[in-house]
Design an enzyme around this catalytic site. Structure first.
Site, mmCIF file in Angstrom:
data_model
loop_
_atom_site.group_PDB
_atom_site.id
_atom_site.type_symbol
_atom_site.label_atom_id
_atom_site.label_comp_id
_atom_site.label_asym_id
_atom_site.label_seq_id
_atom_site.Cartn_x
_atom_site.Cartn_y
_atom_site.Cartn_z
ATOM 1 N N CYS A 160 0.828 -1.209 0.000
ATOM 2 C CA CYS A 160 0.000 0.000 0.000
ATOM 3 C C CYS A 160 0.858 1.253 0.000
ATOM 4 C CB CYS A 160 -0.909 -0.012 1.225
ATOM 5 S SG CYS A 160 -1.955 1.441 1.394
ATOM 6 N N GLU A 335 -19.297 17.045 21.796
ATOM 7 C CA GLU A 335 -18.992 15.842 21.012
ATOM 8 C C GLU A 335 -19.754 14.660 21.606
ATOM 9 O OE1 GLU A 335 -17.961 12.873 18.795
ATOM 10 O OE2 GLU A 335 -17.245 14.868 18.253
ATOM 11 N N ASP A 380 -17.890 21.152 12.686
ATOM 12 C CA ASP A 380 -17.111 20.114 11.996
ATOM 13 C C ASP A 380 -17.857 18.793 12.125
ATOM 14 O OD1 ASP A 380 -15.193 18.691 10.686
ATOM 15 O OD2 ASP A 380 -13.649 18.866 12.229
ATOM 16 N N CYS A 407 -16.501 17.251 5.439
ATOM 17 C CA CYS A 407 -15.764 16.182 4.770
ATOM 18 C C CYS A 407 -16.606 15.521 3.681
ATOM 19 C CB CYS A 407 -15.283 15.141 5.782
ATOM 20 S SG CYS A 407 -16.603 14.397 6.760
#
Length: 451
Positions: A160, A335, A380, A407
Site C-alpha cells: 500500500c 462531542e 465540523d 468532509c
C-alpha cells in the site's frame, strides 16, 4: 435499453464522489470506478428513457491523463480510485466537483478560493484498520483491506502506497506470525475463528506507533508476538501494543475489553505547536500533515476572536478548540463520543489550556443545557452533516460568523440551503485535500450574518 446489455463509451466527467458520466444513445449513464477520458465497457444495470446506470466491465483505453499504476493493489482494494492520475489532476477534479455541487446553492460566482494540496501526496495516512480474511473462499489467510465491492474478500495490501513502510512491515510480520501459528481468522457467517482486525496508528511528528490486535474473546496472545514486533527494524518507535476482544457480530473495529501487552494504550502527535494524546479509537484527522493545513485555514477563516466565547460543535478530540483557545476568551466543545471528550479534556490539560470546556452528548440536546451564548461558532460535523433541528438551533444564536468544515460536500450543499434561509451568506470557500489518491476532500466555508 435492457439490463445486461454491454455498451461502450468515453467518460466525460466525474461527479462527486466517484460517479463517471458518459452518454449512450443520447442518454446519460452513470458508472462508478472510472476516470475522465477513459474508454470503458459497461454493463447496463438500470435502464430508463433518459438515464442509465451501469457497472464497469473493463477499461478499454486509459485516460490521456493517467500515468502508470503506482500501487500494486490499485483497482483491487476499495480505495484510492484517483491514484493513477497526476496529483495536480486529482486536485483539479476535486475542486471542480465541489464547485459544481455548490453552484446551484450559492450561484455561479460564489467566492471559491481553490484547493490546497496535502504536503504529503503519498504515505500520508496515520491510521489504518486492517482486516483478517481470505482473498478467495477457503484460500490462504490474508491481512489487508476489503476487495472493491465485496463484504467478505480481503486483499493483502503489504505494498500500500498511502502509508509509510512501517505499516507495511508490521502488516507482513503480523500475517506471517499468525500464519505460522495456524491461528484462523474469524469468519462472519459461520461465526468461527479468532483473528478479526489489526489497527496501526503513527504520529507524524513524534514517530510513535500504537498497535491494536482485535480477536474474539478468550484468545491468549503469546509473549513471542510482542517480541517479534519489537524486533522489527522500524523508522518509528512502538509506544504500545494492545490486544482487544470483540465478541460482536458486526464487522466493525471495536473492543469490549482491551489489554496492554506492551508499553501504554496511547501515543502522542503534535500539530501547530500543540501535543495530543491519541488512544486506539480517538478521532483524529488521518492525514497529520494535511491537518495542519486544514486547521491553519480554519484559524484564518475564524479571524479575530479575542475576548469571545466560541462553540466548537462536533469537536472530536478538541483539536480545533485547543487551536483557538489561546486567543479566545472561552471555547466550549460538544462531542457525542465520550472517549473523544475524555481525550479532549486530557489534551487541553496537558497543553496548559484552562479556558476549554468539553461536553459529551448530542449537539441537538446539549445546546439546550448550555447557559453561555457564543459569539463565534465552528462546525465540523460527521459525513452526513448536521441534523436539521440541530442546525436550526445553531442558526438561532445569530452569531456574526460561522465556520463550517465539511468532509462531504453533498452534505455541505444541503446544510448551506438552511444557512442561507436562516439569514447568512457565504463569504469564502476553500477546499483542502486531506486524502490524496481518493475521491474525498475537505471543504471549509465561512458564513456571515446578514445585517
Amino acid at each position: 435499453m435492457k439490463k445486461g446489455t454491454r455498451v461502450e463509451g468515453v467518460v466525460e466527467k466525474l461527479n462527486f464522489p466517484n460517479k463517471g458520466i458518459l452518454h449512450i444513445d443520447d442518454r446519460k449513464m452513470t458508472v462508478k470506478h472510472v476516470l475522465p477520458g477513459q474508454k470503458v465497457a459497461v454493463m447496463v444495470t438500470k435502464g430508463g428513457e433518459k438515464r442509465l446506470e451501469g457497472r464497469l466491465l473493463e477499461v478499454l483505453e486509459k485516460s490521456p491523463a493517467e500515468t502508470a499504476d503506482p500501487c500494486p493493489h490499485f483497482g483491487q482494494c476499495g480505495g484510492c480510485s484517483y491514484q493513477t492520475l497526476p496529483y495536480e489532476e486529482q486536485l483539479k477534479i476535486k475542486a471542480e466537483q465541489v464547485t459544481e455541487l455548490l453552484k446551484p446553492v450559492l450561484g455561479e460566482d460564489f467566492p471559491f478560493q481553490g484547493i490546497l494540496p496535502s504536503p504529503r501526496p503519498a504515505e500520508y495516512r496515520n491510521k489504518m484498520e486492517f482486516s483478517f480474511g481470505d482473498a478467495v473462499k477457503d484460500g490462504p489467510m490474508t491481512l489487508g483491506l476489503h476487495k472493491r465491492g465485496s463484504f467478505y474478500d480481503i486483499v493483502n495490501v503489504d505494498g500500500c502506497r498511502i502509508v509509510e513502510e512501517d505499516y507495511r512491515k508490521i502488516l507482513r510480520a503480523v500475517l506471517e506470525y499468525f500464519t505460522k501459528k495456524q491461528v484462523p481468522f474469524y469468519k462472519k457467517m459461520q461465526k468461527t475463528g479468532i483473528l478479526r482486525h489489526l489497527v496501526v496508528r503513527k504520529g507524524w511528528k513524534t514517530g510513535e506507533l500504537l498497535l491494536l490486535l482485535v480477536t474474539v474473546p478468550g484468545f491468549h496472545v503469546e509473549s513471542d508476538f510482542v517480541e517479534q514486533l519489537l524486533a522489527l527494524n522500524l523508522d518509528g518507535t512502538i509506544a504500545g501494543i494492545l490486544h482487544g476482544e470483540n465478541g460482536g457480530v458486526a464487522d466493525v473495529v471495536k473492543c469490549e475489553q482491551t489489554h496492554v501487552l506492551y508499553g501504554k494504550n496511547y501515543f502522542y502527535e503534535e500539530l501547530l505547536g500543540l501535543r495530543f494524546r491519541i488512544t486506539p479509537f480517538s478521532f483524529f484527522q488521518t492525514n497529520s500533515a494535511g491537518a495542519e493545513v486544514l486547521y491553519q485555514t480554519v484559524r484564518e477563516f475564524v479571524g479575530e476572536i479575542e475576548g469571545q466565547t466560541v462553540f466548537d460543535l462536533y469537536s472530536g478530540t478538541g483539536t480545533i478548540a485547543q487551536i483557538l483557545a489561546p486567543v479566545a476568551e472561552k471555547v466550549i466543545g460538544v462531542e457525542i463520543v465520550e472517549e473523544a471528550v475524555e481525550a479532549a479534556r486530557r489534551n487541553a490539560e496537558e497543553n496548559g489550556l484552562s479556558n476549554c470546556m468539553f461536553i459529551a452528548g448530542d449537539v441537538l440536546k446539549v445546546l439546550d443545557t448550555i447557559e453561555e451564548k457564543p459569539e463565534m461558532i465552528v462546525l465540523d460535523p460527521p459525513r452526513d452533516g448536521i441534523h436539521p433541528k440541530a442546525l436550526e438551533k445553531i442558526l438561532q444564536y445569530g452569531v456574526e460568523r460561522i465556520v463550517y468544515i465539511s468532509c462531504k460536500p453533498t452534505s455541505l450543499a444541503r446544510d448551506l440551503v438552511a444557512c442561507l434561509a436562516g439569514g447568512y451568506r457565504v463569504e469564502r470557500v476553500m477546499c483542502v485535500d486531506m486524502f490524496p489518491g481518493t475521491a474525498n476532500v475537505e471543504t471549509v466555508c465561512l458564513l456571515s450574518k446578514l445585517k
